[in-house]
Design a protein around this motif. Sequence first.
Motif, mmCIF file in Angstrom:
data_model
loop_
_atom_site.group_PDB
_atom_site.id
_atom_site.type_symbol
_atom_site.label_atom_id
_atom_site.label_comp_id
_atom_site.label_asym_id
_atom_site.label_seq_id
_atom_site.Cartn_x
_atom_site.Cartn_y
_atom_site.Cartn_z
ATOM 1 N N ASP A 126 -66.593 9.663 8.290
ATOM 2 C CA ASP A 126 -67.446 9.703 7.102
ATOM 3 C C ASP A 126 -68.928 9.810 7.456
ATOM 4 O O ASP A 126 -69.676 10.568 6.826
ATOM 5 N N ASP A 127 -69.351 9.062 8.461
ATOM 6 C CA ASP A 127 -70.779 9.074 8.824
ATOM 7 C C ASP A 127 -71.225 10.464 9.258
ATOM 8 O O ASP A 127 -72.296 10.950 8.851
ATOM 9 N N LYS A 128 -70.390 11.110 10.087
ATOM 10 C CA LYS A 128 -70.760 12.436 10.561
ATOM 11 C C LYS A 128 -70.710 13.455 9.418
ATOM 12 O O LYS A 128 -71.551 14.349 9.323
ATOM 13 N N MET A 129 -69.714 13.323 8.529
ATOM 14 C CA MET A 129 -69.608 14.259 7.411
ATOM 15 C C MET A 129 -70.795 14.114 6.465
ATOM 16 O O MET A 129 -71.335 15.107 5.958
ATOM 17 N N ILE A 130 -71.249 12.910 6.232
ATOM 18 C CA ILE A 130 -72.414 12.684 5.369
ATOM 19 C C ILE A 130 -73.658 13.312 5.999
ATOM 20 O O ILE A 130 -74.465 13.951 5.313
ATOM 21 N N LYS A 131 -73.783 13.145 7.301
ATOM 22 C CA LYS A 131 -74.937 13.725 7.995
ATOM 23 C C LYS A 131 -74.881 15.253 7.938
ATOM 24 O O LYS A 131 -75.896 15.915 7.676
ATOM 25 N N LEU A 132 -73.708 15.816 8.167
ATOM 26 C CA LEU A 132 -73.538 17.265 8.092
ATOM 27 C C LEU A 132 -73.900 17.772 6.700
ATOM 28 O O LEU A 132 -74.599 18.787 6.545
ATOM 29 N N HIS A 133 -73.424 17.067 5.678
ATOM 30 C CA HIS A 133 -73.684 17.445 4.289
ATOM 31 C C HIS A 133 -75.181 17.465 3.998
ATOM 32 O O HIS A 133 -75.694 18.382 3.348
ATOM 33 N N LYS A 134 -75.907 16.494 4.481
ATOM 34 C CA LYS A 134 -77.345 16.422 4.253
ATOM 35 C C LYS A 134 -78.072 17.575 4.931
ATOM 36 O O LYS A 134 -79.008 18.154 4.365
ATOM 37 N N VAL A 135 -77.637 17.917 6.151
ATOM 38 C CA VAL A 135 -78.259 19.046 6.845
ATOM 39 C C VAL A 135 -77.989 20.346 6.096
ATOM 40 O O VAL A 135 -78.883 21.172 5.883
ATOM 41 N N LEU A 136 -76.753 20.521 5.668
ATOM 42 C CA LEU A 136 -76.348 21.744 4.982
ATOM 43 C C LEU A 136 -77.129 21.950 3.683
ATOM 44 O O LEU A 136 -77.513 23.070 3.343
ATOM 45 N N LEU A 137 -77.392 20.866 2.971
ATOM 46 C CA LEU A 137 -78.072 20.954 1.681
ATOM 47 C C LEU A 137 -79.583 20.748 1.781
ATOM 48 O O LEU A 137 -80.287 20.813 0.776
#
Length: 462
Positions: A404-415
Amino acid sequence: MPNPESDDYKFLRIVDATTSINQKVNLIGVVTEAGIPKQSKGTDCCCTIRIVDESNPSSGISVNVFAETFDKLPNVESTGDIIQLSHVVMKLHGSEVNAVFNKRFSAFALYEGSDFSNFVPYQVSSKFHAREQDNKFIADLRKWTITHLPETESNGFFQLNSIKQGIRSNLICKVLHICEVTQGEWMLFVWNGTDAPPLDIHSKLEEELKNPLCLQLEEPPLSRDVLCSFPTVGTVLRLTADRCNARLALQLLKVGRWVQFRNIQFEAREGLWCGILMHSSKFSYLSDDNKVVLEFQREYKKRFKGKWTRMPLSSFPWPPNLTKTEHEHVPLVTLMDIITYPKVLYKYRCVVRVVATLPGEATNFRGPSGIYRLRLTLEDATARIHACLYDKDAEKFFGGYPDDDKMIKLHKVLLGIDENNGKARNPPWIDCCLKSYYVDKSDMWGSRRYGIFDTKFIGLSD
């Protein structure tokens, strides 16, 4: 009827007419710009045109024209055309002198400005009476405009990549389409081959389900036939009148013509650019061989000469290295290329921004069965679309099943979510592959959808 040879029918130079306050005069001049026709506060229709002559070649004079209907107003074909005005009244408004055309006793005639044209007007008012001796004045003005009428100056007009929110600017563009979006509200679709700059996104991701970020400003959306008539490179900008100026008759502008607009305000609506025509906005038509128009067209054609020249201009020289595709040698296309592609099924490569996701929370990208199911809202300088990221394609994109932590970080970078900014998002450009498909064989075009495939996000370090 008055004698056409009498002094009552002599033309005054503009410089002399400005000293004839409250008098009826006759004028002949070259049209340099026009106001957008509008409904007056009463029952009349009105517009303002500006004319110049040899006596006042720089500022000229404004003529306010009133008529019972829009079709009775002067319909100027091009900048540089000549208008003949009879019995207009000179009025002082503040510190400026202008001429007022009264529908009860004034008259006008419009002539082509070309030196090779005949002396037959292309539009006249009901009270106009032609005189052969006026041909000399028309011929003299045509010769004068060849060397004295100022050219359109490109440095006074913004390209779309230079527009800013809340700033009033000038714009040269081509009118592609006009439609009524709501009762009495019209929208222009204009273009000049350049890209509008990307905007920050302020919508809330958690509201994407109930209040999704729009794909276009007009409702209902334009038909496929209309979209297929648009250029596929460069921003198609929406222009409309603000609520205070809803009386502007935008539907009277001519589709297919190049126009120079003055005094337009630009604003962001749901992360999309919108131009606002004001009460004081002016316009004039340009010929297809105008030097600024030709320069826009030359630059536009350059964007078709290479594999990578269709990518958004603001992503040059290359988007950030956040993604990697399995088709790096495939030429790039725009989202408008994809939308208007003549086949339902096809595969493409493009540079886009992810401006929204559904679900809005990264921890909800996988359903109860563990399969990825999410929808991305993608945009480039030409359009916005929804694209699915599903199952194995999503697994490849995310590099498996991050915690979850990595996915949240990825999501923030993407957006482009900035921890220090809280609300506004500035998504980065990414390189990705898209495929188009249908979900209903009996309605392939109506059920056409898009999905991301063969693309991997590599923008996070382990």
